[in-house]
Design a protein around this motif. Sequence first.
Motif, mmCIF file in Angstrom:
data_model
loop_
_atom_site.group_PDB
_atom_site.id
_atom_site.type_symbol
_atom_site.label_atom_id
_atom_site.label_comp_id
_atom_site.label_asym_id
_atom_site.label_seq_id
_atom_site.Cartn_x
_atom_site.Cartn_y
_atom_site.Cartn_z
ATOM 1 N N TYR B 32 0.845 -1.176 0.000
ATOM 2 C CA TYR B 32 0.000 0.000 0.000
ATOM 3 C C TYR B 32 0.892 1.241 0.000
ATOM 4 O O TYR B 32 1.963 1.245 0.601
ATOM 5 N N ILE B 33 0.454 2.298 -0.657
ATOM 6 C CA ILE B 33 1.174 3.567 -0.669
ATOM 7 C C ILE B 33 0.507 4.474 0.357
ATOM 8 O O ILE B 33 -0.670 4.808 0.233
ATOM 9 N N HIS B 34 1.273 4.834 1.372
ATOM 10 C CA HIS B 34 0.765 5.695 2.440
ATOM 11 C C HIS B 34 1.483 7.026 2.418
ATOM 12 O O HIS B 34 2.673 7.091 2.126
ATOM 13 N N LEU B 51 -3.908 1.827 -3.030
ATOM 14 C CA LEU B 51 -3.281 0.592 -3.520
ATOM 15 C C LEU B 51 -3.050 0.673 -5.029
ATOM 16 O O LEU B 51 -1.928 0.589 -5.498
ATOM 17 N N THR B 52 -4.113 0.854 -5.784
ATOM 18 C CA THR B 52 -3.972 0.934 -7.236
ATOM 19 C C THR B 52 -4.704 2.134 -7.827
ATOM 20 O O THR B 52 -4.200 2.787 -8.735
ATOM 21 N N SER B 53 -5.871 2.425 -7.297
ATOM 22 C CA SER B 53 -6.681 3.501 -7.866
ATOM 23 C C SER B 53 -6.389 4.826 -7.180
ATOM 24 O O SER B 53 -5.930 4.873 -6.036
ATOM 25 N N ALA B 63 -2.638 10.394 -6.521
ATOM 26 C CA ALA B 63 -2.648 9.887 -7.887
ATOM 27 C C ALA B 63 -1.568 8.826 -8.000
ATOM 28 O O ALA B 63 -0.399 9.084 -7.702
ATOM 29 N N ILE B 64 -1.958 7.630 -8.430
ATOM 30 C CA ILE B 64 -1.039 6.495 -8.528
ATOM 31 C C ILE B 64 -0.837 6.145 -9.992
ATOM 32 O O ILE B 64 -1.813 5.955 -10.728
ATOM 33 N N THR B 72 1.737 10.581 -6.669
ATOM 34 C CA THR B 72 1.791 12.017 -6.403
ATOM 35 C C THR B 72 0.718 12.386 -5.398
ATOM 36 O O THR B 72 -0.457 12.043 -5.579
ATOM 37 N N LEU B 73 1.144 13.050 -4.355
ATOM 38 C CA LEU B 73 0.200 13.587 -3.382
ATOM 39 C C LEU B 73 -0.172 14.992 -3.833
ATOM 40 O O LEU B 73 0.710 15.805 -4.111
#
Lengths: 116, 109
Positions: B32-34, B51-53, B63-64, B72-73
Motif C-alpha cells: 500500500y502507498i501511504h 493501492l492501485t486507484s 494519484a497512482i 503524487t500527493l
Amino acid sequence: AAGVIQSPRHLIKEKRETATLKCYPIPRHDTVYWYQQGPGQDPQFLISFYEKMQSDKGSIPDRFSAQQFSDYHSELNMSSLELGDSALYFCASSLGGLAGGHNEQFFGPGTRLTVL
Amino acid sequence: DAKTTQPNSMESNEEEPVHLPCNHSTISGTDYIHWYRQLPSQGPEYVIHGLTSNVNNRMASLAIAEDRKSSTLILHRATLRDAAVYYCILWRGAQKLVFGQGTRLTINP
C-alpha cells in the motif's frame, strides 16, 4: 475526539539514569507503536505491541524494554541512559491486527527526552 | 522494506495546488502507498493511502501511476498550515511505518 496521550511531555535525565515513558492509546485501539526521532532525523520504529504481546521489533537497544498492559497502555523503559538517547519519542496507536496492512496510525505529541 | 524516493524540499504559494512526487520503482503487488506528514513540533499524522486507484479525501488526493512505480500527493489549495515534512511510505502489511527522508514543504504567503 480522544487522542493518544503521552507522559511526561518533557524529561531531563543524567547519563546512566533510567527513564520511563508512558503512552495511553486511543480508546479501543489494541496496537501500540514506539518511534524515536533524533534531532534533525526522521522517526525510527522501535517496537510494537498487539493485544499486549510484542508484535514487531526495530532497532531498539537492549537497554530499552517495553510492555503493553491489560488496559492497553504501554510503557517504554530506558536504562543506562546515554547522551545519544536524547530524542523525541512518539507513541502511536491503531485498531488492527497482524494483517493490518493499511491501518491508520494515530501519533501522540511525543516525549522530549534530554540526557545530560 | 521497499524504498521510496522523494525530493528533499519543495516550495509553493498559499492557495495554489501542490504536487508532491514519490518514486517507488521496487513496489510489490501487495504494498500500500501511504502518505503521512509531520508538522513542526508535532507527531506524524496520516494523510491518505491507496493501492492501485486514485484516492481522494478531505485532506488531499493521491494519484497512482498505472504501473504503480510512482505516485503524487496533491494538495488542492495549500495553506500555511500545510507546511510540513511529507513522507511517502510503502506498507507491506507489517505494522511498523518505515519513514524515509521525506519532502519538506514550504508555503509562501
